[in-house]
Design a protein around this motif. Structure first.
Motif, PDB file in Angstrom:
ATOM      1  N   MET A 188       3.003  -5.409   8.448  1.00  0.00           N
ATOM      2  CA  MET A 188       3.472  -4.224   7.740  1.00  0.00           C
ATOM      3  C   MET A 188       4.941  -3.917   7.998  1.00  0.00           C
ATOM      4  SD  MET A 188       0.931  -4.019   6.030  1.00  0.00           S
ATOM      5  CE  MET A 188       1.672  -2.904   4.872  1.00  0.00           C
ATOM      6  N   PHE A 215       4.582   1.245  10.146  1.00  0.00           N
ATOM      7  CA  PHE A 215       3.611   1.975   9.338  1.00  0.00           C
ATOM      8  C   PHE A 215       4.315   3.080   8.545  1.00  0.00           C
ATOM      9  CE2 PHE A 215      -0.910   1.126  11.253  1.00  0.00           C
ATOM     10  CZ  PHE A 215      -0.753  -0.220  11.011  1.00  0.00           C
ATOM     11  N   TRP A 222      -9.157   1.698  -0.316  1.00  0.00           N
ATOM     12  CA  TRP A 222      -9.393   0.786   0.807  1.00  0.00           C
ATOM     13  C   TRP A 222     -10.764   0.122   0.745  1.00  0.00           C
ATOM     14  CZ3 TRP A 222      -5.720  -1.493   2.977  1.00  0.00           C
ATOM     15  CH2 TRP A 222      -4.528  -0.859   3.299  1.00  0.00           C
ATOM     16  N   ASN A 272       0.850  -1.195   0.000  1.00  0.00           N
ATOM     17  CA  ASN A 272       0.000   0.000   0.000  1.00  0.00           C
ATOM     18  C   ASN A 272       0.884   1.243   0.000  1.00  0.00           C
ATOM     19  OD1 ASN A 272      -0.267  -1.332   2.842  1.00  0.00           O
ATOM     20  ND2 ASN A 272      -0.932   0.722   3.348  1.00  0.00           N
ATOM     21  N   ASP A 273       0.694   2.189   0.881  1.00  0.00           N
ATOM     22  CA  ASP A 273       1.271   3.529   0.745  1.00  0.00           C
ATOM     23  C   ASP A 273       2.731   3.575   0.300  1.00  0.00           C
ATOM     24  OD1 ASP A 273      -0.980   3.560   2.330  1.00  0.00           O
ATOM     25  OD2 ASP A 273      -0.050   4.633   3.985  1.00  0.00           O
TER      26      ASP A 273
HETATM   27  C1  FRU Z   1      -2.904   4.650   4.850  1.00  0.00           C
HETATM   28  C2  FRU Z   1      -2.508   3.898   6.121  1.00  0.00           C
HETATM   29  C3  FRU Z   1      -1.597   4.749   6.978  1.00  0.00           C
HETATM   30  C4  FRU Z   1      -0.833   3.721   7.760  1.00  0.00           C
HETATM   31  C5  FRU Z   1      -0.667   2.611   6.762  1.00  0.00           C
HETATM   32  C6  FRU Z   1      -0.704   1.232   7.344  1.00  0.00           C
HETATM   33  O1  FRU Z   1      -3.247   3.832   3.803  1.00  0.00           O
HETATM   34  O2  FRU Z   1      -3.658   3.497   6.821  1.00  0.00           O
HETATM   35  O3  FRU Z   1      -2.272   5.692   7.783  1.00  0.00           O
HETATM   36  O4  FRU Z   1       0.396   4.224   8.208  1.00  0.00           O
HETATM   37  O5  FRU Z   1      -1.731   2.746   5.835  1.00  0.00           O
HETATM   38  O6  FRU Z   1      -0.412   0.277   6.373  1.00  0.00           O
END
Ligand code: FRU
Length: 504
Positions: free
Chosen positions: A57, A86, A310, A29-30
Motif C-alpha cells: 500500500m 495507509f 471488501w 482502494n480508499d
Molecule cells: C479502508 C482501509 C483503511 C486503511 C486502508 C488500507 O478500506 O482498510 O482503514 O487505511 O483501507 O488500504
C-alpha cells in the motif's frame, strides 16, 4: 509481492469507466488526501503500484480540473521496508505552521497512517505520520521524525485533518479511528507535529463492522449560513445496510473539543433491525471509505468514495486495473420530515460532456411486462426519470439489458422501497456475495419518484428524490448488453418524464 494477474492481457478492457477514475493498470482502494489546490483537484488513493489486488500500500495520484476526466501521475508516497502507507488526508499549511515550507506558498502536508511491517521498529503498530510537498502535490518527502502520533495501537488509523476556526480558537483537528473499538478519536495540534487528545466519539449506531476512514465537516442547514451543523462520517466494514462495506453519518455540533451527535439512535447498539434508522451515505453495495476534499472552491463539500466492497473487492472481473472511484458528489444538509439529512448531487463539471440530443419521453404508460426503448441504448449515460405509481406492485428501468440479462432499478411503492437488482446483471459468479437485490427506503412525492442515474460501463449510481437517497453498485454486463427498457410487474405505472443523455 503481488504481480498482475495472468489474464491481464487476455480480456478486453470493456469495463474501464469513462466518467469515473480508475488506475491505468493497478489496484486502488480508499480515496486519500483529496484537496483542491491551485486550480486542480488532487485525488490520491490507496494503491498497489505492483499489482491489481490489495498489497504494497502506497498513495497513487491523479488530478482533474472537471472531476470527470483524470490524469494519472507517478506514485506520490511509496511504501518501504518499514511501513505500508495507509489512508489519510492532505492540508495546505498556508502559514507554514509545520515549518516544512521554504517559500511563501506554504507546503502541502499529508497526514497518513504508517502501518508498520514485521521487523520494523514499531512492528504491529499503526501510527500517524507526515510527508510534505513543496511543488503543489507532485513529489513528496517523508518527515524525518515519523511517526508523529502513536497510541501503541494496532488499529489506530485513517487521519482526516481539518483546520478548526471557531469559538475555541484556531488549530488543526485530526479525526481518526480506533477501528476495533468503534471509536472516532479527536486530537488537536498547532503545528501538525505535536498532537494532544481532545475527545472520543462512539460506539454509536452501526457497529456491525470495524470503523474506518472518518471525516468531520460543517454544513449550513437548508443553505442558511447562520445555522451551521457538523457532520461526522464513519465508514464501517462489514455492517452496511445491504451487507458489507458502507458509510454512516451523524449530524450534531462540534465545539472545538467534542462532537455531540443529535442523530444517534438510542434504542440499541447495532441492532440489525435498526439499520434502516441509521443515516447512510449510500445504500448500495459499492460506496466505501468516502471522504471530502479540503479547500474545495466556493465552500462546496465534495466527497468521493471507493466504488467497491471488501466482500468481493479483490475478485471483480476488471483487468488490468481493479476498482473505480465513485463520481464526486456535493453534499448539503437539509431538513427532511423534521430531521437533518445529507442530500447529495453529482458534482462534476458536466456541461462540457453533453453530446447529441437526449432521448426523451413523457406521460407514457408502462404496461405489465418490459418494453425496450428504441433509440435509448448505451453504456455511458445519464438518465433523468420521473416515474409515477399506478396499479403495479413494482416498476422501473432495466439498464444494460439484452432481453435475458439486465440490471433493474425500480420502486416497490407499497413497501416504500427503491431497489437495485443486479442478480442477472451479467458476470456475477466471480464471488458468491456479489449477486444481490439491494433496497433503500424512499418516499414518493405525490405518487412520483424522480431518479438521476449514471451508467458507466461497470457501474450504476442512483441519486433518488433529488439526492435524498443514493445507491451505488458495480455491474459487469456483456459488452453488447446495451438496451434500456421500462418494466412494470402486476399492473401499470407511468413514465412522467424521461431523458437519456449519452455521455461517452
Ligand atoms: C479502508 C482501509 C483503511 C486503511 C486502508 C488500507 O478500506 O482498510 O482503514 O487505511 O483501507 O488500504
Amino acid at each position: 509481492m503481488e504481480t498482475l494477474t495472468a489474464n491481464a492481457a487476455a480480456t478486453a478492457d470493456i469495463y474501464r469507466p469513462a466518467l469515473h477514475y480508475a488506475a491505468r493498470n493497478t489496484w486502488l482502494n480508499d480515496p486519500n488526501g483529496l484537496i483542491f489546490h491551485e486550480g486542480v483537484y488532487h485525488l490520491y488513493y490507496q494503491n498497489n503500484p505492483l499489482g491489481n489486488v490489495w498489497g504494497n500500500m502506497s498513495w497513487g495520484h491523479a488530478t482533474s480540473t472537471d472531476l470527470l476526466t483524470w490524469t494519472e501521475h507517478p506514485v506520490a508516497i511509496h511504501c518501504d521496508e518499514n511501513e505500508d502507507i495507509f489512508s489519510g488526508s492532505i492540508v495546505h499549511d498556508r502559514d507554514n505552521t509545520s515549518g516544512f515550507g521554504t517559500g511563501s506558498a506554504g507546503p502541502l502536508v499529508a497526514i497518513y497512517t504508517s502501518a508498520f511491517k514485521p521487523g520494523s521498529r514499531h512492528e504491529g503498530i499503526q501510527a500517524q505520520s507526515l510527508a510534505y510537498s513543496l511543488d503543489g502535490g507532485y513529489t513528496w518527502t517523508k518527515h524525518a521524525n515519523n511517526p508523529v502520533l502513536t497510541r501503541g495501537s494496532a488499529n489506530f488509523r485513517d487521519p482526516k485533518v481539518i483546520k478548526y476556526d471557531g469559538g475555541a480558537g484556531s488549530y488543526w483537528v485530526m479525526v481518526a479511528v480506533e477501528a476495533r473499538d468503534f471509536k472516532v478519536v479527536l486530537y488537536k495540534s498547532d503545528d501538525l507535529k505535536n498532537w494532544e487528545p481532545l475527545s472520543d466519539f462512539g460506539p454509536a449506531n452501526a457497529t456491525g463492522g470495524i470503523w474506518e476512514c472518518p471525516d468531520l465537516f460543517p454544513l449550513p442547514v437548508d443553505g442558511d449560513p447562520d445555522n451551521v451543523k457538523w457532520v461526522l462520517t464513519v465508514n464501517l466494514n462489514p455492517g452496511g445496510p445491504n451487507r458489507g462495506s458502507a458509510g454512516q453519518y451523524f449530524v450534531g455540533d462540534f465545539d472545538g473539543t467534542s462532537f455531540i451527535s443529535t442523530s444517534t439512535v438510542t434504542t440499541g447498539l447495532n441492532n440489525p433491525d435498526l439499520s434502516r434508522e441509521y443515516q447512510w451515505l449510500d445504500w448500495g453495495r459499492d460506496y466505501y471509505a468516502a471522504v471530502s476534499f479540503s479547500d474545495a472552491p466556493d465552500n462546496r463539500r465534495l466527497m468521493i468514495g471507493w466504488m467497491n466492497n471488501w466482500e468481493y473487492a479483490n475478485h471483480i472481473p476488471t483487468t488490468p486495473w481493479r476498482s473505480p472511484m465513485s463520481l464526486a458528489r456535493e453534499m448539503s444538509l437539509q431538513t427532511i420530515e423534521g430531521s437533518l439529512s445529507l442530500v447529495q448531487r453529482p458534482a462534476g463539471y458536466w456541461t462540457a460532456l453533453a453530446g447529441q440530443e437526449p432521448f426523451s419521453l413523457a406521460d407514457t404508460t408502462i404496461n405489465d411486462g418490459e418494453q425496450v426503448l428504441a433509440g435509448a441504448a448505451g453504456t455511458v449515460q445519464r438518465i433523468d426519470v420521473t416515474l409515477t405509481s399506478g396499479t403495479a406492485e413494482e416498476f422501473g428501468l432495466i439498464l444494460r439489458g439484452d432481453g435475458a440479462n439486465g440490471t433493474r432499478v425500480g420502486i416497490r411503492p407499497d413497501e416504500g422501497k427503491l431497489f437495485v437488482d443486479r442478480r442477472e446483471s451479467g458476470q456475477t459468479g466471480f464471488h458468491k456475495a456479489f449477486p444481490s437485490l439491494d433496497t433503500a427506503p424512499i418516499r414518493a412525492t405525490s405518487g412520483s419518484y424522480s431518479l438521476t442515474i449514471f451508467v458507466d460501463r461497470c457501474s450504476v449510481e442512483v441519486f433518488a428524490q433529488g439526492g435524498q437517497v443514493t445507491m451505488t453498485e458495480l455491474i459487469f454486463p456483456a459488452e453488447n448488453s446495451t438496451d434500456l427498457s421500462v418494466f412494470a410487474v402486476g399492473g401499470t405505472a407511468t413514465v412522467t418524464s424521461l431523458q437519456v443523455t449519452q455521455l461517452a
